[in-house]
Design an enzyme around this catalytic site. Structure first.
Site, PDB file in Angstrom:
ATOM      1  N   SER A 102       0.807  -1.221   0.000  1.00 59.42           N
ATOM      2  CA  SER A 102       0.000   0.000   0.000  1.00 59.42           C
ATOM      3  C   SER A 102       0.844   1.277   0.000  1.00 59.42           C
ATOM      4  O   SER A 102       0.333   2.358  -0.287  1.00 59.42           O
ATOM      5  CB  SER A 102      -0.944  -0.002   1.205  1.00 59.42           C
ATOM      6  OG  SER A 102      -0.218  -0.228   2.395  1.00 59.42           O
ATOM      7  N   ASP A 324      -3.500   6.187  11.819  1.00 59.55           N
ATOM      8  CA  ASP A 324      -2.580   5.670  10.801  1.00 59.55           C
ATOM      9  C   ASP A 324      -1.372   6.592  10.675  1.00 59.55           C
ATOM     10  O   ASP A 324      -1.454   7.666  10.090  1.00 59.55           O
ATOM     11  CB  ASP A 324      -3.315   5.550   9.458  1.00 59.55           C
ATOM     12  CG  ASP A 324      -2.423   5.016   8.337  1.00 59.55           C
ATOM     13  OD1 ASP A 324      -1.211   4.780   8.570  1.00 59.55           O
ATOM     14  OD2 ASP A 324      -2.942   4.837   7.209  1.00 59.55           O
ATOM     15  N   HIS A 327       0.864   5.236   6.564  1.00 55.24           N
ATOM     16  CA  HIS A 327       0.661   5.750   5.206  1.00 55.24           C
ATOM     17  C   HIS A 327       0.803   7.263   5.197  1.00 55.24           C
ATOM     18  O   HIS A 327       1.078   7.868   6.237  1.00 55.24           O
ATOM     19  CB  HIS A 327      -0.719   5.311   4.691  1.00 55.24           C
ATOM     20  CG  HIS A 327      -0.831   3.823   4.590  1.00 55.24           C
ATOM     21  ND1 HIS A 327      -1.460   3.062   5.545  1.00 55.24           N
ATOM     22  CD2 HIS A 327      -0.356   2.962   3.674  1.00 55.24           C
ATOM     23  CE1 HIS A 327      -1.370   1.781   5.215  1.00 55.24           C
ATOM     24  NE2 HIS A 327      -0.706   1.693   4.090  1.00 55.24           N
TER      25      HIS A 327
END
Ligand SMILES: *[C@@H]1O[C@H](CO)[C@@H](O)[C@H](O)[C@H]1NC(C)=O
Ligand SMILES: *[C@@H]1O[C@H](CO)[C@@H](O)[C@H](O)[C@H]1NC(C)=O
Length: 346
Positions: A102, A324, A327
């Site tokens: 990702s 998060d 990311h």
């Protein structure tokens, strides 16, 4: 006496100018710091269609927007601003593919947004997804930019005993090597366990094990990848990049805020070029394996510059409201990774 000092001064100055010239000629684009620049960001993310809901920080309510206003400034040279037209022209007729997890998807999305923002609305752009590959094609330039999702680069196959992670096998390589530019990355999934681990056994050589040292497994998979490059990839046709390890920010001690356990309150980059958190062990493995590849592979050495961006993560501003700090918001730090990629492509 005075004259002597003055000429010494001239010699010193001349030496300084010459060494600066040599330095800028051999400039390291990855060594530098972040500077505030009001002309950033390079695009308005609210106008970019289909940003993955994990990365769409503004849509999910991020209130502080200063993180969008920083430009990467190498110490001894200038990183050219990303120019979408020029990029598509120099890549004319070529196929570019990001291969990885990702974090690769993060960079691919940034690239698609950078190009979308610069092209007229009547531009011929097509997007399609086949198997694990999503491809955006810029028909006017004959350029395609794909994302091939592969968490480990090596294979996972379904066997009688269950799902097996095969450290010595890369079958997807036949699809990858048809491209003109490949940007690889894998790291995020190597320490996943329990429900988040998408395999039941790991195969190394002739042995099938329930588990093994994950860093050893990572090195073995990268070595398989390196051997595949050496034997299968025509580097006259295909330019190769490996993206350095993308850092997470869950340990405030790494940026002089001991006790802090996530990036939730971070609104500014670290100033300067130094980072307390040290160099990731996985990145050392990446660099060791790359140094053993017989063919040209460039390291997209984004680790340090991204370590300085504790403010660049979605934190809780994503569709899931989960914290998060792994990311990156789009627009944001991955735009700089693509700027560096474009510069490296010449
Ligand atoms: C990557 O960048 C870091 C920080 O600037 C540097 O210490 C390291 O040597 C670089 N790695 C390579 C392989 O160039
Ligand atoms: C998609 O995957 C299937 C099954 O692995 C394969 O048979 C097919 O050729 C793939 N399609 C393309 C366009 O690669």
């Amino acid at each position: 006496m005075m004259m002597g000092e003055r000429s010494l001064c001239w010699v010193v100055t001349l030496f300084g100018v010459l060494s600066a010239a040599v330095y800028s000629y051999k400039c390291d684009l990855y060594e530098g710091s972040w500077v505030y620049d009001d002309s950033y960001p390079m695009y308005d993310s609210t106008k970019c269609p289909h940003i993955r809901k994990e990365y769409d920080c503004i849509k999910y309510g991020r209130p502080d927007l200063t993180y969008l206003k920083f430009r990467w400034q190498p110490t001894h040279c200038i990183l050219p601003r990303f120019d979408a037209e020029e990029f598509l022209r120099k890549m004319s007729g070529k196929k570019i593919m990001y291969v990885g997890d990702s974090v690769s998807l993060n960079q691919w999305q940034s690239m698609v947004c950078l190009l979308h923002a610069a092209l007229p609305s009547e531009a011929n752009i097509h997007e399609e997804t086949i198997n694990s590959t999503t491809t955006v094609t810029y028909e006017d330039y004959g350029v395609s930019i794909s994302m091939f999702l592969s968490h480990y680069l090596v294979d996972i196959t379904q066997e009688k005993i269950g799902r097996v992670l095969k450290l010595d096998s890369i079958t997807d390589g036949d699809v990858w090597k048809e491209n003109d530019v490949l940007i690889f990355n894998t790291w995020l999934w190597w320490y996943r366990r329990g429900e988040k681990q998408p395999w039941d056994y790991v195969e190394t050589g002739t042995k099938i094990l329930k588990d093994m040292d994950r860093m050893v497994a990572f090195r073995e998979a990268l070595t398989t990848w390196a051997n595949w490059i050496n034997s299968d990839v025509d580097t006259v046709k295909t330019r190769l990049f490996f993206q350095g390890v993308s850092p997470s920010h869950y340990n405030g001690a790494d940026w002089n805020e001991p006790g802090v356990t996530n990036c939730g309150k971070e609104a500014l980059p670290i100033s300067g070029s130094t980072y307390n958190g040290g160099w990731p062990k996985a990145e050392m493995v990446v660099e060791q394996v790359l140094s053993g590849v017989k063919k040209p592979v460039s390291l997209l050495n984004i680790t340090r510059l991204s370590q300085l961006r504790k403010d660049g993560h979605p934190s809780s501003y994503n569709a899931f409201r989960g914290m998060d700090c792994t990311h990156w918001c789009v627009a944001g730090v991955p735009d700089t990774w693509n700027q560096l990629l474009s510069a490296a492509l010449g």
